[in-house]
Design an enzyme around this catalytic site. Structure first.
Site, PDB file in Angstrom:
ATOM      1  CB  ALA A  44      59.748  48.841  23.445  1.00  0.00           C
TER       2      ALA A  44
ATOM      3  CB  ILE B  40      54.923  52.796  16.278  1.00  0.00           C
ATOM      4  CG1 ILE B  40      53.999  52.726  15.055  1.00  0.00           C
ATOM      5  CG2 ILE B  40      54.589  54.048  17.109  1.00  0.00           C
ATOM      6  CD1 ILE B  40      52.517  52.594  15.379  1.00  0.00           C
TER       7      ILE B  40
ATOM      8  NE  ARG C   9      41.660  42.431  10.258  1.00  0.00           N
ATOM      9  CZ  ARG C   9      40.352  42.633  10.091  1.00  0.00           C
ATOM     10  NH1 ARG C   9      39.613  41.745   9.487  1.00  0.00           N
ATOM     11  NH2 ARG C   9      39.794  43.737  10.520  1.00  0.00           N
TER      12      ARG C   9
ATOM     13  NE  ARG D 142      35.458  45.622  13.030  1.00  0.00           N
ATOM     14  CZ  ARG D 142      36.363  46.564  12.903  1.00  0.00           C
ATOM     15  NH1 ARG D 142      37.357  46.443  12.050  1.00  0.00           N
ATOM     16  NH2 ARG D 142      36.306  47.661  13.642  1.00  0.00           N
TER      17      ARG D 142
ATOM     18  CB  VAL E 133      49.436  53.805  19.634  1.00  0.00           C
ATOM     19  CG1 VAL E 133      49.781  53.892  18.144  1.00  0.00           C
ATOM     20  CG2 VAL E 133      49.767  55.124  20.338  1.00  0.00           C
TER      21      VAL E 133
ATOM     22  CG  ASN F  39      44.737  50.462  15.057  1.00  0.00           C
ATOM     23  OD1 ASN F  39      44.105  51.327  15.637  1.00  0.00           O
ATOM     24  ND2 ASN F  39      45.561  50.716  14.044  1.00  0.00           N
TER      25      ASN F  39
ATOM     26  CG  ASP G  48      42.532  59.277  12.450  1.00  0.00           C
ATOM     27  OD1 ASP G  48      42.338  58.525  11.495  1.00  0.00           O
ATOM     28  OD2 ASP G  48      42.894  58.870  13.574  1.00  0.00           O
TER      29      ASP G  48
ATOM     30  NE  ARG H  26      47.150  59.155   8.482  1.00  0.00           N
ATOM     31  CZ  ARG H  26      46.926  57.888   8.820  1.00  0.00           C
ATOM     32  NH1 ARG H  26      45.712  57.507   9.211  1.00  0.00           N
ATOM     33  NH2 ARG H  26      47.889  56.989   8.765  1.00  0.00           N
TER      34      ARG H  26
ATOM     35  CG  HIS I 171      42.693  55.146  14.376  1.00  0.00           C
ATOM     36  ND1 HIS I 171      43.161  56.076  13.480  1.00  0.00           N
ATOM     37  CD2 HIS I 171      43.463  54.050  14.218  1.00  0.00           C
ATOM     38  CE1 HIS I 171      44.179  55.545  12.805  1.00  0.00           C
ATOM     39  NE2 HIS I 171      44.378  54.319  13.232  1.00  0.00           N
TER      40      HIS I 171
HETATM   41  P1  NAX Z   1      54.981  46.294  14.802  1.00  0.00           P
HETATM   42  O1  NAX Z   1      54.425  44.969  14.433  1.00  0.00           O
HETATM   43  O2  NAX Z   1      56.170  46.813  14.092  1.00  0.00           O
HETATM   44  O3  NAX Z   1      55.352  46.264  16.364  1.00  0.00           O
HETATM   45  C1  NAX Z   1      54.474  45.813  17.333  1.00  0.00           C
HETATM   46  C2  NAX Z   1      55.294  45.399  18.534  1.00  0.00           C
HETATM   47  O4  NAX Z   1      54.403  45.081  19.595  1.00  0.00           O
HETATM   48  C3  NAX Z   1      56.160  44.153  18.284  1.00  0.00           C
HETATM   49  O5  NAX Z   1      57.472  44.387  18.762  1.00  0.00           O
HETATM   50  C4  NAX Z   1      55.426  43.082  19.095  1.00  0.00           C
HETATM   51  O6  NAX Z   1      56.327  42.087  19.593  1.00  0.00           O
HETATM   52  C5  NAX Z   1      54.833  43.917  20.217  1.00  0.00           C
HETATM   53  N1  NAX Z   1      53.722  43.299  20.930  1.00  0.00           N
HETATM   54  C6  NAX Z   1      52.722  42.526  20.438  1.00  0.00           C
HETATM   55  N2  NAX Z   1      51.914  42.118  21.418  1.00  0.00           N
HETATM   56  C7  NAX Z   1      52.384  42.673  22.552  1.00  0.00           C
HETATM   57  C8  NAX Z   1      51.985  42.612  23.916  1.00  0.00           C
HETATM   58  N3  NAX Z   1      50.934  41.876  24.294  1.00  0.00           N
HETATM   59  N4  NAX Z   1      52.702  43.310  24.830  1.00  0.00           N
HETATM   60  C9  NAX Z   1      53.784  44.006  24.460  1.00  0.00           C
HETATM   61  N5  NAX Z   1      54.225  44.090  23.194  1.00  0.00           N
HETATM   62  C10 NAX Z   1      53.536  43.421  22.253  1.00  0.00           C
HETATM   63  O7  NAX Z   1      53.750  47.302  14.732  1.00  0.00           O
HETATM   64  P2  NAX Z   1      53.773  48.907  14.607  1.00  0.00           P
HETATM   65  O8  NAX Z   1      53.874  49.287  13.188  1.00  0.00           O
HETATM   66  O9  NAX Z   1      54.753  49.455  15.579  1.00  0.00           O
HETATM   67  O10 NAX Z   1      52.275  49.236  15.047  1.00  0.00           O
HETATM   68  C11 NAX Z   1      51.829  49.004  16.370  1.00  0.00           C
HETATM   69  C12 NAX Z   1      50.324  49.196  16.475  1.00  0.00           C
HETATM   70  O11 NAX Z   1      49.964  50.532  16.143  1.00  0.00           O
HETATM   71  C13 NAX Z   1      49.497  48.300  15.566  1.00  0.00           C
HETATM   72  O12 NAX Z   1      48.417  47.773  16.314  1.00  0.00           O
HETATM   73  C14 NAX Z   1      48.960  49.265  14.524  1.00  0.00           C
HETATM   74  O13 NAX Z   1      47.751  48.825  13.970  1.00  0.00           O
HETATM   75  C15 NAX Z   1      48.789  50.512  15.349  1.00  0.00           C
HETATM   76  N6  NAX Z   1      48.674  51.790  14.631  1.00  0.00           N
HETATM   77  C16 NAX Z   1      47.837  52.716  15.149  1.00  0.00           C
HETATM   78  C17 NAX Z   1      47.670  53.965  14.570  1.00  0.00           C
HETATM   79  C18 NAX Z   1      46.736  54.970  15.159  1.00  0.00           C
HETATM   80  O14 NAX Z   1      46.584  56.049  14.580  1.00  0.00           O
HETATM   81  N7  NAX Z   1      46.076  54.717  16.281  1.00  0.00           N
HETATM   82  C19 NAX Z   1      48.393  54.321  13.319  1.00  0.00           C
HETATM   83  C20 NAX Z   1      49.590  53.477  13.069  1.00  0.00           C
HETATM   84  C21 NAX Z   1      49.418  52.017  13.404  1.00  0.00           C
HETATM   85  O15 NAX Z   1      48.706  51.394  12.373  1.00  0.00           O
END
Ligand code: NAX
Length: 328
Positions: free
Chosen positions: A12, A16, A92, A98, A129, A131, A162, A165, A190
């Protein structure tokens, strides 16, 4: 007026989350007549930042926002949840392979899948959402299956970004409005291996394939553009896609909950359709009605498409093999 529903969002405090939460609270996901209670999960070190986001949510005075909870405990976050958006994931890090990424996330999503199955509403709808989202959804679903209670088919991965897009690229190519395009599908993972397939796509009844009529563009421009769009955004913005990812999550949940009048791509556990092994979370063309979804059946898969589908499936099978031990 309607009783509030509970929406759990993980990650949260992330970027995103910062786009997503405000749109859920304003009614764009579940309708302008549906009050929501937000249940926000993030890591202990992010709790202060979550509080800041909650202060801003308060300052919007959203009429539909009926309550908020912040926590670092999945059992609290998913308690009685009707919808779960699993955005938080382990990114990562430097030097991380990976396989390391898969197991680090495997640990997170086994815990969260179990916590959802034990605590959420039995009819909960879950969208991953974070990855690698297909495999994370597969892991959460497998952990939930062990508990029982919830429906394992309701653990989805997000392919909608996707899909969207692809629609925009096709609208530009055909000079037709996005709103005229129907029956798009993105098969598979994805990841850059996804197969965006516009063979069935129409625009005001015209075949989009016939309008484009350019196989080289499909193979050499369209597919790489859609597949590598995430990297192009990072290159341009210095940060990964956030508002568009949040928008896609809103679209996925909106259509699942309220229905779609078109095909939508959803990453759903395969039921064996199109030769995809059962259980693999795979992008399929779906139709949503009465709060449920079904995979569109009977589409012809030509040789080119089969090759593309096999490639993205192979990647998902490798991911599944890498986490198999964790799910025993
Ligand atoms: P951010 O790094 O800005 O935010 C991630 C948040 O998740 C941080 O606040 C972190 O503290 C929290 N978090 C980490 N581990 C956690 C856990 N075990 N429990 C609860 N919270 C946790 O990343 P953001 O840009 O918001 O992206 C979030 C994820 O979306 C990433 O994994 C990213 O790769 C993925 N995406 C997926 C997409 C899709 O189409 N499926 C596209 C966009 C994005 O790349």
């Amino acid at each position: 007026s309607k009783a509030p529903v509970r929406v759990a969002v993980t990650g949260a405090a992330g970027q995103i989350g910062y786009s997503l939460l405000f749109r859920i609270a304003s009614g764009e996901m579940l309708g302008k007549d549906q009050p929501v209670i937000l249940q926000l999960l993030d890591l202990p070190q992010a709790q202060k930042a979550v509080k800041g986001v909650m202060m801003e949510l308060e300052d919007c005075a959203f009429p539909l926002l009926a309550g908020m909870v912040a926590t670092d405990d999945p059992n609290v976050a998913f308690k009685d949840a009707d919808y779960c958006l699993l955005v938080g994931a382990r990114p990562r890090g430097p030097g991380m392979e990976r396989a390391d990424l898969l197991t680090a996330n495997g640990a997170i999503f086994t815990v969260q899948g179990k916590a959802i199955a034990e605590n959420a509403n039995e009819n909960v709808k879950v969208l991953v959402v974070g990855n690698p989202c297909n495999t994370n959804a597969y892991i959460a679903g497998a952990a939930a299956r062990k508990v029982g209670r919830t429906n394992p088919n309701n653990y989805h991965g997000m392919l909608r970004l996707d899909h969207n897009r692809a629609l925009s690229q096709l609208a530009a190519k055909t000079d037709r409005p996005v709103s005229s395009l129907k029956k798009m599908v993105v098969w598979g993972n994805h990841s850059p291996t996804m197969y965006a397939d516009y063979r069935f796509c129409t625009s005001n009844g015209d075949s989009v394939k016939a309008l484009v009529n350019d196989h080289a563009w499909n193979n050499d421009v369209f597919l790489p553009t859609v597949g590598k769009r995430g990297a192009a955004i990072i290159d341009a913005r210095g940060l990964s896609s956030a508002a568009s990812a949040a928008n896609a999550a809103i679209d996925h949940m909106h259509d699942w909950a309220l229905g779609s009048d078109d095909w939508v791509t959803m990453g759903v556990p395969s039921d064996g359709s199109y030769g995809i092994p059962a259980g693999v979370v795979f992008g399929f063309p779906c139709e949503c009605k009465n709060g449920d979804f079904k995979i569109i059946q009977g589409l012809e898969i030509d040789e080119y498409s089969r090759e593309k589908i096999n490639k993205t499936l192979g990647e998902l099978e490798d991911e599944r093999a890498a986490v198999a031990d964790m799910l025993k």
